[in-house]
Design an enzyme around this catalytic site. Structure first.
Site, PDB file in Angstrom:
ATOM      1  NE  ARG A   1      70.278  60.128 -38.186  1.00 11.74           N
ATOM      2  CZ  ARG A   1      69.061  59.928 -37.709  1.00 11.74           C
ATOM      3  NH1 ARG A   1      68.071  59.667 -38.526  1.00 11.74           N
ATOM      4  NH2 ARG A   1      68.821  59.964 -36.417  1.00 11.74           N
TER       5      ARG A   1
ATOM      6  CG  ASP B   1      69.829  57.927 -42.262  1.00  8.50           C
ATOM      7  OD1 ASP B   1      69.652  57.169 -41.280  1.00  8.50           O
ATOM      8  OD2 ASP B   1      68.959  58.681 -42.732  1.00  8.50           O
ATOM      9  CG  LEU B   2      73.316  54.103 -38.105  1.00  3.30           C
ATOM     10  CD1 LEU B   2      73.270  53.864 -36.613  1.00  3.30           C
ATOM     11  CD2 LEU B   2      74.434  53.294 -38.731  1.00  3.30           C
TER      12      LEU B   2
ATOM     13  CE  LYS C   1      74.645  46.563 -18.881  1.00  2.00           C
ATOM     14  NZ  LYS C   1      74.320  47.931 -18.488  1.00  2.00           N
TER      15      LYS C   1
ATOM     16  CD  GLU D   1      75.654  53.097 -10.691  1.00  5.17           C
ATOM     17  OE1 GLU D   1      76.208  53.843 -11.500  1.00  5.17           O
ATOM     18  OE2 GLU D   1      74.647  52.427 -10.965  1.00  5.17           O
TER      19      GLU D   1
ATOM     20  CG  ASP E   1      71.500  49.330 -15.934  1.00  8.59           C
ATOM     21  OD1 ASP E   1      71.934  49.306 -17.094  1.00  8.59           O
ATOM     22  OD2 ASP E   1      71.819  50.203 -15.099  1.00  8.59           O
TER      23      ASP E   1
ATOM     24  CG  HIS F   1      77.920  45.354 -14.888  1.00 15.72           C
ATOM     25  ND1 HIS F   1      78.578  45.183 -16.087  1.00 15.72           N
ATOM     26  CD2 HIS F   1      77.259  46.527 -15.003  1.00 15.72           C
ATOM     27  CE1 HIS F   1      78.327  46.226 -16.874  1.00 15.72           C
ATOM     28  NE2 HIS F   1      77.520  47.051 -16.241  1.00 15.72           N
TER      29      HIS F   1
HETATM   30  C1  BG6 Z   1      76.374  50.516 -16.751  1.00 11.55           C
HETATM   31  C2  BG6 Z   1      74.949  50.744 -16.318  1.00 11.55           C
HETATM   32  O1  BG6 Z   1      76.505  49.281 -17.390  1.00 11.55           O
HETATM   33  O2  BG6 Z   1      77.226  50.564 -15.610  1.00 11.55           O
HETATM   34  C3  BG6 Z   1      74.813  52.052 -15.584  1.00 11.55           C
HETATM   35  O3  BG6 Z   1      74.106  50.742 -17.467  1.00 11.55           O
HETATM   36  C4  BG6 Z   1      75.810  52.142 -14.448  1.00 11.55           C
HETATM   37  O4  BG6 Z   1      73.482  52.227 -15.091  1.00 11.55           O
HETATM   38  C5  BG6 Z   1      77.221  51.796 -14.922  1.00 11.55           C
HETATM   39  O5  BG6 Z   1      75.781  53.463 -13.917  1.00 11.55           O
HETATM   40  C6  BG6 Z   1      78.179  51.692 -13.755  1.00 11.55           C
HETATM   41  O6  BG6 Z   1      79.490  51.554 -14.233  1.00 11.55           O
HETATM   42  P1  BG6 Z   1      80.731  52.084 -13.377  1.00 11.55           P
HETATM   43  O7  BG6 Z   1      81.921  51.579 -14.099  1.00 11.55           O
HETATM   44  O8  BG6 Z   1      80.626  53.572 -13.355  1.00 11.55           O
HETATM   45  O9  BG6 Z   1      80.568  51.503 -12.005  1.00 11.55           O
END
Ligand code: BG6
Length: 486
Positions: free
Chosen positions: A47, A90-91, A144, A212, A231, A236
């Site tokens: 946009r 514009d969505l 996601k 992480e 998350d 995952h």
């Molecule tokens: C995402 C999460 O799906 O995956 C993030 O929303 C996370 O919070 C990320 O940091 C991690 O992905 P990767 O591939 O960097 O391990």
């Protein structure tokens, strides 16, 4: 995997973080490697830009640095830019979609609509696409988070499902695109060696960690309403678990693989709310030091509420109620601001039933398979061997499958693989609706119990491996997280 499937790749959220860091660099890599049909086009939708020249300027400023990390091929880059077209849209205005319809009208191949936008826009975008007749000869990619709980995810899936058939819907979980996850399938189902051992009789426990070092970055607001369970675990970690635990599929076609994963998700033992303290640990990082740098507490990150009860760490003990896995604990763990960035699957095999060679052979973890997803993708098998010299003293040694030594070329980022799969119509690495529902169904009682208890998560210092309760949970089962081995 060279292809002539032509395509028109329409990118919603064309100026967003994901487009900049992942999607456009992945498309560039595919282009550079000659994996995209020459006629294929990318149509970015945004946009805030005026025209194509504006958008290309943005791409050069924001995408090029990510692409250049792996060395930039200037002529490939120039060719890549030529593929890009732009539609200012514009969505919030469904009538603008007529512009998109006109822009893609003469373009070749299957249309891929990639929704790199917030989930609240998924349904309006799909409806607007349908209103201008763009839901045929097309595929839709949903990023996601797909909803916040079972109800909201069902609401999105129902609405999208009225417009696109399930075979047109690609729900992305980028962990499924990682090379070592593919290799886990190859290891399990391409070799006779492991499968007989891959069961309760020989496996003592399994750990899956996604740790992480990063905090919540610029996503404090989003994350504070989400938390680590939604998350990372709902998607995952449960996807990795289902790949580790699934039965051998009949073939690698999309439904055979996804049917088997679904069986695992449906067999997850429901968590009894009375046991939650024993099988689930939630934590939140406080300030600390990571690699010599002080980092602030979660509650002081921008966008996060000062008294936030959101978890940035989760550890769970999970069981699978079927013949193969009954009684084998699967320990799942994820967290932000931990001591290291590592994603790995650890399969601890049982010790020998009797050791004629002394107690070392009876130690837990003497035989262990470690599948390292990142960094440094490797699969490592630990065994015991005799130490040279006098006497029969055993020591741990390992066999390594270090992919970069065997295969010097052809490594692909997860997004590159997944985008090529969408373009080529391969659904196996995308999450089917019933899988997603099963994952939410299992996760939701934990979320509800935590919300009802309304207790703050356990604190942990940034730069550590999370709350002590996480190690204590494994100790109750006579085991420990891999990094705790001395
Ligand atoms: C995402 C999460 O799906 O995956 C993030 O929303 C996370 O919070 C990320 O940091 C991690 O992905 P990767 O591939 O960097 O391990």
């Amino acid at each position: 995997m060279f292809t002539d499937s032509s395509f028109t790749f329409v990118l919603f959220g064309g100026t967003g973080d994901l487009s900049m860091r992942k999607i456009l660099p992945a498309l560039y890599e595919a282009h550079r490697a000659g994996m995209l049909a020459e006629s294929g086009k990318i149509v970015a939708v945004a946009r805030h830009m005026e025209d194509r020249a504006d958008y290309l300027e943005w791409v050069i400023e924001h995408v090029k640095p990510y692409v250049s990390k792996n060395g930039l091929d200037e002529s490939a880059w120039a060719g890549f830019l030529e593929r890009i077209q732009f539609v200012k849209l514009d969505l919030g205005k469904p009538e603008d979609f007529a512009l998109l319809r006109d822009a893609v009208a003469g373009l070749p191949g299957i249309r891929v609509f990639y929704l790199a936008t917030g989930p609240s826009l998924f349904v309006p975008i799909c409806r607007a696409l349908a209103a201008v007749g763009l839901n045929t000869n097309s595929r839709i990619v949903l990023e996601k988070p797909l909803g916040y709980d079972l109800k909201s995810s069902n609401a999105i899936n129902d609405a999208v499902g009225e417009i696109f058939a399930e075979e047109q819907i690609y729900r992305i979980d980028h962990y499924l695109g990682k090379e070592p996850v593919q290799n886990l399938l190859a290891l399990r189902f391409g070799n006779a060696l492991f499968e007989p051992l891959w069961r309760r009789e020989w496996v003592e426990s399994i750990q899956i960690t996604i740790a992480e070092e990063l905090g919540v970055e610029a996503r404090g607001d989003f994350y504070d309403n989400t938390g680590a369970l939604r998350d990372m675990v709902q998607n995952h970690l449960l996807q990795l678990l289902s790949i580790v635990a699934m039965e051998p599929p009949h073939s690698m076609d999309s439904d055979s693989v996804r049917d088997e994963k679904l069986r695992v998700l449906r067999a997850l033992k429901p968590i009894d709310p009375r046991d939650i303290g024993k099988v689930a640990v939630r934590g939140q990082y406080h300030s600390g030091v990571i690699r010599g740098t002080s980092v602030p507490a979660y509650a002081t990150e921008p966008g996060v509420k000062a008294n936030s009860n959101t978890e940035t760490f989760v550890a769970l003990k999970v069981e699978i109620e079927n013949w193969r896995w009954a009684g084998v604990p699967f320990f799942l763990r994820t967290g932000k601001r931990l001591a290291d960035r590592v994603a790995e699957i650890v399969v601890n095999f049982r010790a020998v039933p009797h050791s004629a060679l002394g107690p070392t052979a009876l130690r837990p973890g003497a035989n262990r398979l470690v599948i390292r997803l990142q960094p440094n993708e490797t699969i490592r098998l630990y065994c015991l061997a005799k130490q040279p010299g006098e006497g029969m003293n055993l020591a741990s040694v390992h066999l390594d499958l270090a992919f970069d030594q065997f295969f010097r070329e052809g490594q692909m980022e997860a997004y590159q693989r997944l985008l090529l799969d969408v373009i080529n119509g391969r659904l196996a690495l995308f999450v089917r609706r019933d899988e997603q529902e099963a994952a939410w169904r299992w996760v939701e009682p934990i979320l509800n119990e935590w919300a009802a208890a309304n207790k703050p998560p356990k604190p942990y210092a940034a730069g550590t491996w999370g709350p002590a309760a996480s190690s204590a949970m494994l100790a109750q089962h006579g085991t420990y997280w891999l990094e705790e081995e001395n």
